[in-house]
Design a protein around this motif. Structure first.
Motif, PDB file in Angstrom:
ATOM      1  N   LYS A  97       0.862  -1.198   0.000  1.00 41.96           N
ATOM      2  CA  LYS A  97       0.000   0.000   0.000  1.00 41.96           C
ATOM      3  C   LYS A  97       0.885   1.230   0.000  1.00 41.96           C
ATOM      4  CE  LYS A  97      -4.444  -1.130   2.183  1.00 41.96           C
ATOM      5  NZ  LYS A  97      -5.227  -0.971   0.969  1.00 41.96           N
ATOM      6  N   HIS A  98       0.509   2.211  -0.835  1.00 40.49           N
ATOM      7  CA  HIS A  98       1.239   3.475  -0.875  1.00 40.49           C
ATOM      8  C   HIS A  98       0.247   4.589  -0.620  1.00 40.49           C
ATOM      9  CE1 HIS A  98       3.359   6.921  -2.815  1.00 40.49           C
ATOM     10  NE2 HIS A  98       4.395   6.368  -2.197  1.00 40.49           N
ATOM     11  N   ARG A  99       0.440   5.307   0.470  1.00 41.22           N
ATOM     12  CA  ARG A  99      -0.491   6.383   0.853  1.00 41.22           C
ATOM     13  C   ARG A  99      -1.950   5.919   0.745  1.00 41.22           C
ATOM     14  NH1 ARG A  99       2.341  11.567  -2.115  1.00 41.22           N
ATOM     15  NH2 ARG A  99       4.350  11.349  -1.088  1.00 41.22           N
ATOM     16  N   GLY A 100      -2.209   4.751   1.286  1.00 44.99           N
ATOM     17  CA  GLY A 100      -3.579   4.245   1.337  1.00 44.99           C
ATOM     18  C   GLY A 100      -4.064   3.560   0.068  1.00 44.99           C
ATOM     19  N   ARG A 101      -3.250   3.601  -0.984  1.00 40.32           N
ATOM     20  CA  ARG A 101      -3.698   2.964  -2.235  1.00 40.32           C
ATOM     21  C   ARG A 101      -3.059   1.590  -2.400  1.00 40.32           C
ATOM     22  NH1 ARG A 101      -2.255   7.791  -5.878  1.00 40.32           N
ATOM     23  NH2 ARG A 101      -0.512   7.328  -4.524  1.00 40.32           N
ATOM     24  N   ASP A 102      -3.830   0.698  -3.023  1.00 38.05           N
ATOM     25  CA  ASP A 102      -3.289  -0.641  -3.263  1.00 38.05           C
ATOM     26  C   ASP A 102      -2.258  -0.607  -4.384  1.00 38.05           C
ATOM     27  OD1 ASP A 102      -4.709  -2.028  -1.348  1.00 38.05           O
ATOM     28  OD2 ASP A 102      -6.475  -2.242  -2.660  1.00 38.05           O
ATOM     29  N   VAL A 103      -1.125  -1.213  -4.135  1.00 39.46           N
ATOM     30  CA  VAL A 103      -0.138  -1.412  -5.199  1.00 39.46           C
ATOM     31  C   VAL A 103      -0.029  -2.928  -5.356  1.00 39.46           C
ATOM     32  CG1 VAL A 103       2.179  -0.897  -6.025  1.00 39.46           C
ATOM     33  CG2 VAL A 103       1.080   0.645  -4.400  1.00 39.46           C
ATOM     34  N   GLY A 104      -0.861  -3.441  -6.251  1.00 38.79           N
ATOM     35  CA  GLY A 104      -1.013  -4.891  -6.348  1.00 38.79           C
ATOM     36  C   GLY A 104       0.185  -5.581  -6.974  1.00 38.79           C
ATOM     37  N   ASP A 105       0.759  -4.922  -7.965  1.00 41.52           N
ATOM     38  CA  ASP A 105       1.827  -5.611  -8.696  1.00 41.52           C
ATOM     39  C   ASP A 105       2.810  -4.603  -9.304  1.00 41.52           C
ATOM     40  OD1 ASP A 105       0.477  -4.478 -10.809  1.00 41.52           O
ATOM     41  OD2 ASP A 105      -0.386  -6.345 -11.533  1.00 41.52           O
ATOM     42  N   ASP A 106       3.769  -5.130 -10.054  1.00 46.24           N
ATOM     43  CA  ASP A 106       4.827  -4.266 -10.627  1.00 46.24           C
ATOM     44  C   ASP A 106       4.265  -3.303 -11.676  1.00 46.24           C
ATOM     45  OD1 ASP A 106       4.856  -7.160 -11.820  1.00 46.24           O
ATOM     46  OD2 ASP A 106       5.505  -5.865 -13.464  1.00 46.24           O
ATOM     47  N   VAL A 107       3.157  -3.700 -12.331  1.00 46.91           N
ATOM     48  CA  VAL A 107       2.586  -2.817 -13.353  1.00 46.91           C
ATOM     49  C   VAL A 107       2.021  -1.565 -12.682  1.00 46.91           C
ATOM     50  CG1 VAL A 107       0.833  -2.615 -15.165  1.00 46.91           C
ATOM     51  CG2 VAL A 107       2.081  -4.762 -14.877  1.00 46.91           C
ATOM     52  N   LYS A 108       1.265  -1.780 -11.596  1.00 48.88           N
ATOM     53  CA  LYS A 108       0.696  -0.648 -10.849  1.00 48.88           C
ATOM     54  C   LYS A 108       1.837   0.186 -10.252  1.00 48.88           C
ATOM     55  CE  LYS A 108      -2.549   1.753  -9.067  1.00 48.88           C
ATOM     56  NZ  LYS A 108      -3.380   2.559  -9.974  1.00 48.88           N
ATOM     57  N   LEU A 109       2.848  -0.498  -9.747  1.00 50.96           N
ATOM     58  CA  LEU A 109       3.981   0.211  -9.136  1.00 50.96           C
ATOM     59  C   LEU A 109       4.670   1.113 -10.161  1.00 50.96           C
ATOM     60  CD1 LEU A 109       5.936   0.661  -6.771  1.00 50.96           C
ATOM     61  CD2 LEU A 109       7.136  -1.428  -7.445  1.00 50.96           C
ATOM     62  N   SER A 110       4.887   0.600 -11.362  1.00 47.90           N
ATOM     63  CA  SER A 110       5.586   1.414 -12.375  1.00 47.90           C
ATOM     64  C   SER A 110       4.722   2.602 -12.804  1.00 47.90           C
ATOM     65  CB  SER A 110       6.007   0.571 -13.579  1.00 47.90           C
ATOM     66  OG  SER A 110       4.894   0.249 -14.360  1.00 47.90           O
ATOM     67  N   GLU A 111       3.384   2.400 -12.822  1.00 42.58           N
ATOM     68  CA  GLU A 111       2.485   3.523 -13.157  1.00 42.58           C
ATOM     69  C   GLU A 111       2.585   4.631 -12.118  1.00 42.58           C
ATOM     70  OE1 GLU A 111      -0.977   0.756 -15.102  1.00 42.58           O
ATOM     71  OE2 GLU A 111      -1.553   2.067 -13.441  1.00 42.58           O
ATOM     72  N   LEU A 112       2.537   4.220 -10.846  1.00 41.28           N
ATOM     73  CA  LEU A 112       2.606   5.223  -9.772  1.00 41.28           C
ATOM     74  C   LEU A 112       3.970   5.900  -9.748  1.00 41.28           C
ATOM     75  CD1 LEU A 112       0.709   3.402  -6.867  1.00 41.28           C
ATOM     76  CD2 LEU A 112      -0.049   5.402  -8.161  1.00 41.28           C
ATOM     77  N   LEU A 113       5.016   5.111  -9.994  1.00 43.03           N
ATOM     78  CA  LEU A 113       6.365   5.706 -10.005  1.00 43.03           C
ATOM     79  C   LEU A 113       6.455   6.785 -11.076  1.00 43.03           C
ATOM     80  CD1 LEU A 113       8.673   2.593  -9.464  1.00 43.03           C
ATOM     81  CD2 LEU A 113       8.565   4.616  -7.996  1.00 43.03           C
ATOM     82  N   LEU A 114       5.871   6.506 -12.229  1.00 47.03           N
ATOM     83  CA  LEU A 114       5.951   7.490 -13.307  1.00 47.03           C
ATOM     84  C   LEU A 114       5.072   8.711 -12.995  1.00 47.03           C
ATOM     85  CD1 LEU A 114       7.077   8.250 -16.064  1.00 47.03           C
ATOM     86  CD2 LEU A 114       5.140   7.094 -17.115  1.00 47.03           C
ATOM     87  N   ASP A 115       3.826   8.443 -12.631  1.00 48.47           N
ATOM     88  CA  ASP A 115       2.885   9.551 -12.447  1.00 48.47           C
ATOM     89  C   ASP A 115       3.223  10.413 -11.235  1.00 48.47           C
ATOM     90  OD1 ASP A 115       1.566   8.708 -14.656  1.00 48.47           O
ATOM     91  OD2 ASP A 115       0.033   7.573 -13.590  1.00 48.47           O
ATOM     92  N   GLU A 116       3.680   9.786 -10.160  1.00 53.24           N
ATOM     93  CA  GLU A 116       3.853  10.553  -8.919  1.00 53.24           C
ATOM     94  C   GLU A 116       5.306  10.844  -8.589  1.00 53.24           C
ATOM     95  OE1 GLU A 116       1.406   9.094  -5.808  1.00 53.24           O
ATOM     96  OE2 GLU A 116      -0.339   9.098  -7.139  1.00 53.24           O
ATOM     97  N   ALA A 117       6.189   9.876  -8.844  1.00 52.44           N
ATOM     98  CA  ALA A 117       7.598  10.124  -8.501  1.00 52.44           C
ATOM     99  C   ALA A 117       8.386  10.579  -9.733  1.00 52.44           C
ATOM    100  CB  ALA A 117       8.209   8.853  -7.914  1.00 52.44           C
ATOM    101  N   HIS A 118       7.748  10.566 -10.887  1.00 56.28           N
ATOM    102  CA  HIS A 118       8.415  10.962 -12.138  1.00 56.28           C
ATOM    103  C   HIS A 118       9.679  10.157 -12.396  1.00 56.28           C
ATOM    104  CE1 HIS A 118       6.127  15.027 -11.723  1.00 56.28           C
ATOM    105  NE2 HIS A 118       5.358  14.030 -12.102  1.00 56.28           N
ATOM    106  N   LEU A 119       9.500   8.856 -12.231  1.00 55.21           N
ATOM    107  CA  LEU A 119      10.589   7.917 -12.504  1.00 55.21           C
ATOM    108  C   LEU A 119      10.061   6.855 -13.469  1.00 55.21           C
ATOM    109  CD1 LEU A 119      13.283   6.437 -12.040  1.00 55.21           C
ATOM    110  CD2 LEU A 119      12.267   5.431  -9.977  1.00 55.21           C
ATOM    111  N   ALA A 120      10.734   6.695 -14.612  1.00 56.54           N
ATOM    112  CA  ALA A 120      10.275   5.720 -15.618  1.00 56.54           C
ATOM    113  C   ALA A 120      11.132   4.459 -15.573  1.00 56.54           C
ATOM    114  CB  ALA A 120      10.320   6.349 -17.016  1.00 56.54           C
ATOM    115  N   LEU A 121      10.493   3.355 -15.196  1.00 60.42           N
ATOM    116  CA  LEU A 121      11.113   2.030 -15.222  1.00 60.42           C
ATOM    117  C   LEU A 121      10.131   1.103 -15.934  1.00 60.42           C
ATOM    118  CD1 LEU A 121      12.227   1.789 -11.461  1.00 60.42           C
ATOM    119  CD2 LEU A 121      13.652   2.425 -13.405  1.00 60.42           C
ATOM    120  N   VAL A 122      10.602  -0.009 -16.463  1.00 56.75           N
ATOM    121  CA  VAL A 122       9.688  -0.903 -17.192  1.00 56.75           C
ATOM    122  C   VAL A 122       9.254  -2.037 -16.259  1.00 56.75           C
ATOM    123  CG1 VAL A 122       9.346  -2.298 -19.268  1.00 56.75           C
ATOM    124  CG2 VAL A 122      10.933  -0.371 -19.321  1.00 56.75           C
ATOM    125  N   PRO A 123       7.934  -2.274 -16.153  1.00 61.69           N
ATOM    126  CA  PRO A 123       7.477  -3.331 -15.244  1.00 61.69           C
ATOM    127  C   PRO A 123       7.938  -4.717 -15.690  1.00 61.69           C
ATOM    128  CG  PRO A 123       5.652  -2.487 -16.567  1.00 61.69           C
ATOM    129  CD  PRO A 123       6.833  -1.594 -16.833  1.00 61.69           C
TER     130      PRO A 123
END
Ligand code: PMP
Ligand code: GLU
Length: 404
Positions: free
Chosen positions: A342-368
């Motif tokens: 969980k990140h700030r109350g949101r579910d981060v189910g898998d690497d795909v969701k994690l990479s989306e959040l990293l890009l949108d919120e942390a402005h870091l682009a990695l490939v899931p």
């Protein structure tokens, strides 16, 4: 009107996750967002000036504007053969080589020439995105051998045994690997080839990262083993990575004449030939005059320094494990222990969701990792400057600190 696409074919293929992520990161940068882009498997160097100069002269002085033979120019054929003789200690005849539109072009032509409905193709996961799609487009079925970080992303003989069936048409090898950077030892490659002896199974050996190796690891090509190995293998290489020539779009392949002939026929009908001026540049690169060798070695040393930085930073990330890469310019971050979370109350189910959040919120682009059939992972490309790498790891560290 009811205009439709060929839905059967299009359902076999997905957009390339690596290209999609790189494009998204670039679009955000263009919109003024400061993205740390560690997604693209693309050198951040310019093509060495000596190669560009040679291509410019080729355009001015000779027919580098015209169609070439579908196999490639005479100059390119000579350069490919000389390179294979020099580095793999293997003689290939004029009829056993082809220059293609990128290394992707060589893979596409070969898989189309070899694979059809009912054929199985063994891939070792995590594998580079494009292999599975090319196999499905050709009507074949990928059979995936999952390798583990703890084993250096190398399969055991038992893993391979489980995957092989009488329908195994092709095995695809990629060492050093995209996306893990794993380099396979000569022993492992020899074990695989010993198992294939007596079968009708082809091998594509994708060695596009052969020049980019680190530490004591030495790349060995299976085509140097013996006649049986050479006779069942299509050696695939390129200029994109080691010579920083991604956009020139030239690939090279060498293998048995019947397969190369089939690839030439397909290339004649699909793209005619690799661009003439790009072939001139690639031939100059492959000939490896001292200026080219020096430029390649300088880039390789830079990647090696960045690799050290990346390993140091990755070791500081709690619950993230890595295999120290032997080659290429990728590291595969294994976040299996951190997901789901969980990140700030949101579910981060898998690497795909994690990479989306990293890009949108942390402005870091990695490939899931899921894109490479390696769920729970994130691929980081260190073909980026040390400051971008530091920035990327700062962002990842901050994000992961809030992932519970
Ligand atoms: N094989 C591998 C393993 C790769 O990572 C890539 C990435 N570009 C390719 C082939 C395709 O290379 P090219 O750009 O020459 O088509
Ligand atoms: N091979 C590179 C990568 O994996 C370039 C993009 C692609 O062709 O997939 O990022």
């Amino acid at each position: 009107m009811a205009l439709s696409l060929n839905t059967a074919r299009m359902s076999a293929v997905r957009p390339s996750a690596t290209l999609a992520m790189a494009a998204k990161a670039k679009a955000m940068q263009k919109a003024g967002i400061d993205v740390a882009n560690l997604s693209a498997g693309e050198p951040d160097f310019k093509t060495p000036a000596c190669i560009v100069d040679y291509a410019r002269r080729a355009l001015e002085e000779r027919a580098a504007h015209a169609y070439t033979n579908a196999r490639g120019t005479d100059e390119m054929i000579d350069a490919m053969r000389a390179k294979l003789r020099r580095e793999q200690y293997t003689d290939y005849g004029v009829n056993e080589v082809i220059a293609t539109v990128g290394t992707k072009g060589a893979l596409m032509l070969a898989i189309d020439a070899l694979v059809g409905a009912g054929d199985e193709v063994v891939l070792f996961a995590p594998y580079w995105v494009t292999y599975a799609d090319l196999v499905r487009l050709a009507g074949g079925t990928p059979v995936v051998v999952h390798t583990k970080r703890e084993h250096g992303y190398r399969p055991s003989p038992a893993d391979l045994e489980r995957a092989l069936t009488p329908r195994t048409k092709l095995v695809v090898l990629c060492t050093p690997s995209n996306p893990t950077g794993a380099g396979w030892t000569e022993d492992l490659l020899r074990t695989i080839y010993a198992r294939l002896r007596g079968t009708d199974t082809w091998v594509i050996s994708d060695e596009i990262y052969e020049r980019l190796t680190y530490g004591t690891f030495r790349h060995v090509s299976p085509v140097s083993f013996d006649d049986d190995a050479r006779g069942r293998t299509l050696w695939v290489g390129g200029v994109a990575k080691a010579y920083a020539m991604t956009g020139w779009r030239v690939g090279v392949a060498a293998g048995p004449k019947p397969l190369i002939d089939a690839m030439i026929t397909l290339q004649q009908q699909r793209t005619t030939c690799a661009a003439a001026v790009a072939q001139a540049a690639a031939a100059y690169a492959l000939r490896e005059s001292p200026d080219v060798t020096a430029a390649v070695e300088e880039m390789r040393r830079t990647y090696e320094k960045r690799r050290t930085l990346v390993l140091e930073r990755a070791a500081r990330l709690p619950g993230v494990a890595v295999h120290p890469p032997e080659g290429a310019f990728y590291i595969f971050l294994d976040l299996g222990a951190r997901l789901p979370g969980k990140h700030r109350g949101r579910d981060v189910g898998d690497d795909v969701k994690l990479s989306e959040l990293l890009l949108d919120e942390a402005h870091l682009a990695l490939v899931p990792g899921t894109a490479f059939d390696g769920p729970g992972g994130l691929r980081l490309s260190y073909a980026a400057s040390e400051s971008v790498l530091e920035q990327g790891f700062d962002r990842l560290e901050r994000f992961l600190a809030e992932l519970t």
